[in-house]
Scaffold this active site. Structure first.
Site, short mmCIF file in Angstrom:
data_model
loop_
_atom_site.label_atom_id
_atom_site.label_comp_id
_atom_site.label_asym_id
_atom_site.label_seq_id
_atom_site.Cartn_x
_atom_site.Cartn_y
_atom_site.Cartn_z
N HIS A 126 3.13 1.99 1.69
CA HIS A 126 4.14 2.84 1.06
C HIS A 126 4.97 1.98 0.11
CE1 HIS A 126 4.28 6.48 3.97
NE2 HIS A 126 3.18 5.79 4.24
N GLU A 196 6.23 -1.10 3.62
CA GLU A 196 7.00 -0.65 2.47
C GLU A 196 7.00 -1.82 1.48
OE1 GLU A 196 8.22 2.25 1.85
OE2 GLU A 196 8.33 3.28 3.79
#
Length: 255
Positions: A126, A196
Site C-alpha cells: 500500500h 505502507e
C-alpha cells in the site's frame, strides 16, 4: 501507483536473478512458490489517471445505484466487516460495500488464496507512510496466539532493519475492519503484512511520489521481499534463529 510498480519490480528481479544464475534467488525459487498480483483495483487505478491528472481515487468503480461510485476494497473482506474504521455511506472513501466480498476483486483474492493450500504468508503493498503493519486492524488488542504474534512482530522488526520503516500493529495507524490482512490471518491463519511504502508524509509526495522515486522505493523493499520468500515455507522458523545464516548475496537489480 508505487504499490503497483514495487511488486512488478520484485517479479522482474526474481526472473532476472533466475536467468543470471544468482545463487540465492535460484535456491529460493527451487524451493518456494511465489504468487504476485501486481494490480488488484484495475478500474480504480485507470480512472485515477484517465485524463492525465491524478484524482486521489481510492475505491473501485462499482456503481452504487445512487449516483455514487466505488467500494473500498480494503474494507470489503469478511472479517469484522462493517464494524470499525469503515463507512456505510456510499460517498465515503472507506465505503465497505453492500456485503462482505460483494466485489469481484475481493472475491478473486478470496478464491485464489483459498484454492492454493500451499500459501502460508500474504503480503500487501500500500501507500504511504513507511510502515510495516500486521494484524489486528480492527482492534487495539494484540493477536491472542502468542506464537503467531511473535512471528508477526519478529518478521516486521527484521524487515524494518532494511527499509527503516516503522513496524507496528495495524490499529496503531488507525482502526480498520474488513481489510486483507485481518481476513487472511483471522479466517485462514496466514501470516500477513501490509507495507505502507514511501514517502513518509503527504508533504514528501504522498500517494504520488513521482517516477524518479520508483527505483529507490523498490530497492528499500527488495530485501524484505526476499526475506518473506525465504521464511514462507515455515514462518515460525524466525523464532528459532531469525538471524542465523540468513540469506546470501542477491546482486540482481533490474531497473
Amino acid at each position: 501507483h508505487i504499490s503497483i510498480e514495487t511488486p512488478l519490480l520484485v517479479a522482474k528481479n526474481l526472473a532476472a536473478g533466475w536467468k543470471a544464475g544468482d545463487l540465492r534467488i535460484t535456491q529460493l525459487l527451487n524451493n518456494r512458490t511465489v504468487y504476485i498480483v501486481p494490480m488488484l483495483n484495475v478500474d480504480g487505478a485507470e480512472f485515477d489517471i484517465d485524463n492525465g491528472s491524478y484524482k486521489s481515487w481510492r475505491k473501485n468503480r462499482r456503481s452504487n445505484g445512487d449516483g455514487t461510485f466505488g467500494v473500498d476494497l480494503n474494507r470489503n473482506y469478511d472479517h469484522q466487516w462493517s464494524t470499525v474504521g469503515a463507512s456505510g455511506n456510499t460517498r465515503s472513501e472507506t465505503y465497505y460495500g453492500k456485503s462482505a466480498f460483494s466485489e469481484p476483486e475481493t472475491q478473486a483474492v478470496r478464491d485464489f488464496v483459498t484454492s492454493h493450500k500451499n500459501i502460508t504468508l500474504v503480503h500487501s503493498y500500500h501507500t504511504f507512510s513507511e510502515l510495516i503493519l500486521y494484524p489486528w486492524g480492527y482492534t487495539d488488542v494484540p493477536v491472542s496466539d502468542q506464537k503467531d504474534f511473535q512471528i508477526h512482530k519478529t518478521m516486521a522488526e527484521k524487515m524494518a532493519t532494511w527499509n527503516n520503516y516503522t513496524p507496528q500493529q495495524s490499529s496503531e495507524l488507525y482502526l480498520t475492519s474488513g481489510d486483507t490482512c485481518d481476513w487472511a490471518y483471522g479466517v485462514l491463519k496466514l501470516i500477513c503484512f501490509t507495507s505502507e511504502l514511501d514517502p513518509k508524509s503527504i508533504w514528501d509526495g504522498g500517494f504520488y511520489p513521482g517516477q524518479a522515486q520508483i527505483e529507490m522505493i523498490f530497492k528499500k523493499n527488495w530485501e524484505p521481499a526476499l526475506y518473506m520468500i525465504e521464511y514462507a515455507n515455515n514462518p515460525a522458523r524466525v523464532l528459532e534463529a531469525p538471524d542465523k545464516n540468513y540469506g546470501l548475496s542477491a546482486g540482481i537489480l533490474a531497473e
